[in-house]
Design an enzyme around this catalytic site. Structure first.
Site, mmCIF file in Angstrom:
data_model
loop_
_atom_site.group_PDB
_atom_site.id
_atom_site.type_symbol
_atom_site.label_atom_id
_atom_site.label_comp_id
_atom_site.label_asym_id
_atom_site.label_seq_id
_atom_site.Cartn_x
_atom_site.Cartn_y
_atom_site.Cartn_z
ATOM 1 C CE LYS A 13 -74.676 -42.634 14.105
ATOM 2 N NZ LYS A 13 -75.707 -42.028 13.213
ATOM 3 N NE ARG A 88 -77.845 -48.465 12.044
ATOM 4 C CZ ARG A 88 -76.852 -47.933 11.321
ATOM 5 N NH1 ARG A 88 -75.623 -47.927 11.755
ATOM 6 N NH2 ARG A 88 -77.102 -47.407 10.147
ATOM 7 N NE ARG A 127 -74.705 -38.856 4.639
ATOM 8 C CZ ARG A 127 -74.923 -39.734 5.627
ATOM 9 N NH1 ARG A 127 -74.337 -39.583 6.808
ATOM 10 N NH2 ARG A 127 -75.753 -40.742 5.453
ATOM 11 N NE ARG A 160 -74.197 -43.236 2.945
ATOM 12 C CZ ARG A 160 -74.261 -43.450 4.252
ATOM 13 N NH1 ARG A 160 -73.418 -42.823 5.067
ATOM 14 N NH2 ARG A 160 -75.148 -44.260 4.771
ATOM 15 N NE ARG A 171 -79.678 -44.882 5.540
ATOM 16 C CZ ARG A 171 -79.015 -43.737 5.353
ATOM 17 N NH1 ARG A 171 -79.363 -42.893 4.405
ATOM 18 N NH2 ARG A 171 -77.990 -43.441 6.110
HETATM 19 P P1 ADP Z 1 -74.303 -39.688 10.682
HETATM 20 O O1 ADP Z 1 -72.886 -40.197 10.678
HETATM 21 O O2 ADP Z 1 -74.894 -39.634 12.058
HETATM 22 O O3 ADP Z 1 -75.207 -40.420 9.708
HETATM 23 P P2 ADP Z 1 -73.144 -37.330 9.381
HETATM 24 O O4 ADP Z 1 -72.038 -36.964 10.293
HETATM 25 O O5 ADP Z 1 -72.785 -37.990 8.096
HETATM 26 O O6 ADP Z 1 -74.265 -38.188 10.178
HETATM 27 O O7 ADP Z 1 -73.991 -35.998 9.080
HETATM 28 C C1 ADP Z 1 -75.117 -36.023 8.200
HETATM 29 C C2 ADP Z 1 -75.122 -34.744 7.364
HETATM 30 O O8 ADP Z 1 -75.436 -33.636 8.206
HETATM 31 C C3 ADP Z 1 -73.796 -34.406 6.693
HETATM 32 O O9 ADP Z 1 -74.080 -33.822 5.445
HETATM 33 C C4 ADP Z 1 -73.145 -33.392 7.651
HETATM 34 O O10 ADP Z 1 -72.295 -32.485 6.947
HETATM 35 C C5 ADP Z 1 -74.373 -32.673 8.210
HETATM 36 N N1 ADP Z 1 -74.221 -32.275 9.627
HETATM 37 C C6 ADP Z 1 -73.629 -32.976 10.625
HETATM 38 N N2 ADP Z 1 -73.728 -32.306 11.795
HETATM 39 C C7 ADP Z 1 -74.431 -31.167 11.528
HETATM 40 C C8 ADP Z 1 -74.870 -30.056 12.326
HETATM 41 N N3 ADP Z 1 -74.625 -29.997 13.636
HETATM 42 N N4 ADP Z 1 -75.555 -29.066 11.725
HETATM 43 C C9 ADP Z 1 -75.825 -29.130 10.382
HETATM 44 N N5 ADP Z 1 -75.441 -30.129 9.582
HETATM 45 C C10 ADP Z 1 -74.743 -31.152 10.137
HETATM 46 P P1 AMP Z 2 -74.546 -45.765 8.091
HETATM 47 O O1 AMP Z 2 -73.301 -45.429 7.329
HETATM 48 O O2 AMP Z 2 -74.319 -45.920 9.569
HETATM 49 O O3 AMP Z 2 -75.693 -44.841 7.772
HETATM 50 O O4 AMP Z 2 -74.975 -47.221 7.607
HETATM 51 C C1 AMP Z 2 -75.277 -47.489 6.249
HETATM 52 C C2 AMP Z 2 -75.880 -48.876 6.110
HETATM 53 O O5 AMP Z 2 -74.940 -49.882 6.523
HETATM 54 C C3 AMP Z 2 -77.127 -49.160 6.953
HETATM 55 O O6 AMP Z 2 -78.327 -48.680 6.343
HETATM 56 C C4 AMP Z 2 -77.093 -50.695 7.026
HETATM 57 O O7 AMP Z 2 -77.520 -51.283 5.805
HETATM 58 C C5 AMP Z 2 -75.592 -50.971 7.166
HETATM 59 N N1 AMP Z 2 -75.153 -50.991 8.578
HETATM 60 C C6 AMP Z 2 -74.310 -50.118 9.191
HETATM 61 N N2 AMP Z 2 -74.124 -50.459 10.471
HETATM 62 C C7 AMP Z 2 -74.880 -51.573 10.690
HETATM 63 C C8 AMP Z 2 -75.130 -52.405 11.820
HETATM 64 N N3 AMP Z 2 -74.575 -52.150 13.012
HETATM 65 N N4 AMP Z 2 -75.972 -53.452 11.664
HETATM 66 C C9 AMP Z 2 -76.537 -53.725 10.483
HETATM 67 N N5 AMP Z 2 -76.373 -52.981 9.385
HETATM 68 C C10 AMP Z 2 -75.543 -51.910 9.472
#
Ligand code: ADP
Ligand code: AMP
Length: 215
Positions: A13, A88, A127, A160, A171
């Protein structure tokens, strides 16, 4: 256009939102990013959120919903926004309906990023994010030109804390059922567009563009 990006952690995303927000010239509002910034600045919000982020639990709704309401009321959301990571759970979705009504806005689309969990654990464990500008990379699927260094700003890339294996598994468990409930909730409102996120970055980008222009 007012859009929500829905999907389990690691579905891509944030990566896709960064680009689409530049293209549509609307802000990318990621609740996870807002919490991480607040934690690194040591604000009151950060103090309230820290333990939840560290353990992979959701921050309580009363903290999260108020924060989203304030953010969506800012002037830069006038022509739209991409909301990533919120809602969420159903209580947050209902709160969002109310916030939108109060602000005189309408949620137009909910894009659901769908991918199997094996793929997500692999993506989250590889990541890396820039400690300066927050740009996202993957050691294998989207590496920087120079290992450990951000292409965009030269900042240091870090993992992270919550992307370590035990927290990743937790998660996914915390979010699994709630995400499905949200898909059903928005499906009933006729707003869901599902995209197959288990594809290359380029192929996901293409599906997303089609989803955004679809009626
Ligand atoms: P989210 O925001 O949904 O948690 P991220 O955009 O941070 O996900 O993506 C999670 C990881 O996967 C990152 O390391 C990113 O570079 C990688 N990634 C995202 N989209 C793809 C894809 N289509 N194919 C392979 N790796 C991807
Ligand atoms: P994310 O960056 O979306 O993976 O979120 C990282 C962390 O932030 C999650 O594991 C939660 O602890 C917190 N968080 C993010 N968005 C929300 C939400 N909408 N409601 C509650 N906690 C959230």
């Amino acid at each position: 256009m007012n859009i929500v990006f829905l999907g389990l952690p690691g579905t891509g995303k944030g990566t896709q939102a960064e680009e689409l927000s530049r293209e549509l010239n609307i802000p990318h509002i990621a609740t996870g990013d807002i919490f991480r910034q607040a934690i690194s600045r040591g604000t009151e919000l950060g103090k309230k959120a820290k333990n939840y982020l560290d353990s992979g639990e959701l921050v309580p709704d009363e903290v999260t919903c108020g924060m989203v309401k304030e953010r969506l009321a800012e002037g830069d959301t006038k022509s739209g926004f991409i909301l990533d990571g919120f809602p969420r759970n159903i209580a947050q979705a209902e709160a969002l309906d109310k916030i939108m009504e109060e602000l005189g806005k309408k949620l137009e689309k909910v894009i659901f990023f769908s991918a199997p969990e094996e793929v997500l654990t692999q993506r989250l464990s590889g990541r890396r994010v820039c400690s300066e500008c927050g740009a996202t990379y993957h050691i294998e699927f989207n590496p920087p030109s120079s290992e450990g260094i951000c292409d965009r700003c030269g900042g240091k890339l870090i993992q992270r804390e919550d992307d370590r294996e035990e927290t990743v598994i937790h998660r996914l468990k915390v979010n699994r059922d709630k995400t499905q409930q949200l898909v059903d909730y928005y499906d009933k409102q006729g707003k869901i567009v599902t995209i197959n996120a288990d594809k290359s970055l380029e192929q996901v980008r293409k599906q997303l563009k089609e989803a955004v222009v679809s009626q």
